[in-house]
Scaffold this motif. Structure first.
Motif, PDB file in Angstrom:
ATOM      1  N   UNK A 103       0.833  -1.204   0.000  1.00 17.81           N
ATOM      2  CA  UNK A 103       0.000   0.000   0.000  1.00 17.81           C
ATOM      3  C   UNK A 103       0.869   1.256   0.000  1.00 17.81           C
ATOM      4  N   UNK A 104       1.919   1.254   0.830  1.00 21.92           N
ATOM      5  CA  UNK A 104       2.823   2.402   0.891  1.00 21.92           C
ATOM      6  C   UNK A 104       3.479   2.636  -0.468  1.00 21.92           C
ATOM      7  N   UNK A 105       3.927   1.566  -1.093  1.00 22.49           N
ATOM      8  CA  UNK A 105       4.556   1.674  -2.406  1.00 22.49           C
ATOM      9  C   UNK A 105       3.562   2.172  -3.459  1.00 22.49           C
ATOM     10  N   UNK A 106       2.343   1.637  -3.416  1.00 20.49           N
ATOM     11  CA  UNK A 106       1.317   2.081  -4.362  1.00 20.49           C
ATOM     12  C   UNK A 106       1.037   3.569  -4.191  1.00 20.49           C
ATOM     13  N   UNK A 107       0.855   4.032  -2.934  1.00 19.15           N
ATOM     14  CA  UNK A 107       0.568   5.451  -2.700  1.00 19.15           C
ATOM     15  C   UNK A 107       1.734   6.326  -3.102  1.00 19.15           C
ATOM     16  N   UNK A 108       2.952   5.894  -2.799  1.00 21.81           N
ATOM     17  CA  UNK A 108       4.132   6.663  -3.187  1.00 21.81           C
ATOM     18  C   UNK A 108       4.186   6.801  -4.706  1.00 21.81           C
ATOM     19  N   UNK A 109       3.940   5.708  -5.397  1.00 23.82           N
ATOM     20  CA  UNK A 109       3.985   5.719  -6.857  1.00 23.82           C
ATOM     21  C   UNK A 109       2.832   6.550  -7.432  1.00 23.82           C
ATOM     22  N   UNK A 110       1.653   6.412  -6.865  1.00 22.68           N
ATOM     23  CA  UNK A 110       0.488   7.179  -7.313  1.00 22.68           C
ATOM     24  C   UNK A 110       0.739   8.679  -7.164  1.00 22.68           C
ATOM     25  N   UNK A 111       1.352   9.071  -6.063  1.00 22.94           N
ATOM     26  CA  UNK A 111       1.632  10.490  -5.828  1.00 22.94           C
ATOM     27  C   UNK A 111       2.635  11.058  -6.821  1.00 22.94           C
ATOM     28  N   UNK A 112       3.468  10.202  -7.394  1.00 18.73           N
ATOM     29  CA  UNK A 112       4.474  10.660  -8.341  1.00 18.73           C
ATOM     30  C   UNK A 112       3.932  10.841  -9.755  1.00 18.73           C
ATOM     31  N   UNK A 113       2.728  10.337 -10.007  1.00 18.46           N
ATOM     32  CA  UNK A 113       2.127  10.493 -11.331  1.00 18.46           C
ATOM     33  C   UNK A 113       1.726  11.943 -11.561  1.00 18.46           C
ATOM     34  N   UNK A 114       1.708  12.393 -12.805  1.00 16.43           N
ATOM     35  CA  UNK A 114       1.182  13.734 -13.107  1.00 16.43           C
ATOM     36  C   UNK A 114      -0.267  13.848 -12.629  1.00 16.43           C
ATOM     37  N   UNK A 115      -0.682  15.065 -12.289  1.00 17.07           N
ATOM     38  CA  UNK A 115      -2.015  15.301 -11.731  1.00 17.07           C
ATOM     39  C   UNK A 115      -3.132  14.640 -12.529  1.00 17.07           C
ATOM     40  N   UNK A 116      -3.120  14.788 -13.855  1.00 19.70           N
ATOM     41  CA  UNK A 116      -4.230  14.270 -14.657  1.00 19.70           C
ATOM     42  C   UNK A 116      -4.378  12.760 -14.497  1.00 19.70           C
ATOM     43  N   UNK A 117      -3.269  12.058 -14.317  1.00 18.27           N
ATOM     44  CA  UNK A 117      -3.335  10.606 -14.149  1.00 18.27           C
ATOM     45  C   UNK A 117      -3.706  10.234 -12.716  1.00 18.27           C
ATOM     46  N   UNK A 118      -3.142  10.942 -11.750  1.00 14.72           N
ATOM     47  CA  UNK A 118      -3.473  10.668 -10.350  1.00 14.72           C
ATOM     48  C   UNK A 118      -4.957  10.935 -10.090  1.00 14.72           C
ATOM     49  N   UNK A 119      -5.465  12.029 -10.635  1.00 14.81           N
ATOM     50  CA  UNK A 119      -6.867  12.390 -10.409  1.00 14.81           C
ATOM     51  C   UNK A 119      -7.821  11.357 -11.005  1.00 14.81           C
ATOM     52  N   UNK A 120      -7.540  10.915 -12.231  1.00 18.56           N
ATOM     53  CA  UNK A 120      -8.449   9.973 -12.872  1.00 18.56           C
ATOM     54  C   UNK A 120      -8.422   8.622 -12.161  1.00 18.56           C
ATOM     55  N   UNK A 121      -7.247   8.173 -11.734  1.00 21.30           N
ATOM     56  CA  UNK A 121      -7.174   6.895 -11.008  1.00 21.30           C
ATOM     57  C   UNK A 121      -7.850   6.994  -9.645  1.00 21.30           C
ATOM     58  N   UNK A 122      -7.693   8.130  -8.993  1.00 22.50           N
ATOM     59  CA  UNK A 122      -8.347   8.339  -7.704  1.00 22.50           C
ATOM     60  C   UNK A 122      -9.859   8.247  -7.847  1.00 22.50           C
ATOM     61  N   UNK A 123     -10.393   8.941  -8.821  1.00 25.49           N
ATOM     62  CA  UNK A 123     -11.853   8.931  -9.013  1.00 25.49           C
ATOM     63  C   UNK A 123     -12.361   7.551  -9.418  1.00 25.49           C
ATOM     64  N   UNK A 124     -11.692   6.929 -10.386  1.00 20.67           N
ATOM     65  CA  UNK A 124     -12.186   5.659 -10.928  1.00 20.67           C
ATOM     66  C   UNK A 124     -12.036   4.495  -9.959  1.00 20.67           C
ATOM     67  N   UNK A 125     -10.879   4.390  -9.302  1.00 21.16           N
ATOM     68  CA  UNK A 125     -10.596   3.181  -8.536  1.00 21.16           C
ATOM     69  C   UNK A 125     -10.653   3.359  -7.029  1.00 21.16           C
TER      70      UNK A 125
END
Length: 193
Positions: A124-146
């Protein structure tokens, strides 16, 4: 959730002058709004964002279109408020939340194998760290969808994007996330804490 009709009735009551009925909407959607604000980067200011979003929703309730779901309409306000907050910050802050804050615990954690719990927490820590490193448009869409489990149409409404943009950005975001995580899972990358 099947609450579109219920929400529409409550909205109609508020617009007709029953101001106390708005509390029903706040009670129903406050937790989701809070998780959304956190997921979109509000951090410690999530409660303020949610309060401001509900205030704006109340002020603009007469403009709410019946037949539409209240949840994505509210979450769009939350998303806009969060975007405004992030824009006004001097420097960009990292997301400040954990998976357990996004999802309600089912109470089975105490009986979980400690080794499995440590592995799960590290993933989970690794996933969140990696998710936070994505550009905003990708982080936002993954946050909303999943994370928030919104449909493509609801995600488009919340983020103010076209439906096709949600589909393509979701696909690209998953590919980028996968590319960043697979080397770690196969041991090709060393994780430094």
């Amino acid at each position: 959730m099947g609450t579109t009709d219920e929400d529409a009735r409550v909205v109609a009551r508020v617009v007709a002058g029953d101001l106390g009925a708005f509390e029903v909407l706040v009670t129903r959607w406050q937790q989701v709004a809070h998780r959304t604000a956190l997921a979109l980067g509000a951090g410690a200011e999530a409660e303020d964002i949610v309060q401001e979003a509900f205030l704006k929703a109340f002020q603009n309730l007469a403009g709410f279109r019946s037949g539409y779901s209240f949840q994505p309409w509210l979450l769009q306000i939350v998303a806009n408020e969060t975007k405004n907050l992030r824009r006004s910050r001097y420097r960009r802050q990292r997301l400040e939340f954990r998976l357990t804050a996004l999802f309600l615990s089912d109470g089975n954690i105490a009986s979980e194998d400690p080794y499995a719990a440590v592995l799960r927490d590290e993933r989970e820590r690794l996933l969140w760290k990696t998710l936070q490193e994505l550009p905003d448009k990708y982080r936002l869409v993954l946050t909303c969808r999943y994370l928030l489990e919104l449909s493509e149409a609801e995600t488009a409404q919340v983020l103010g994007w076209r439906h096709g943009s949600v589909k393509s950005r979701t696909s690209r975001a998953l590919a980028k996330l996968r590319a960043l995580l697979i080397p770690v899972e196969t041991g090709e990358v060393t994780i430094h804490t």
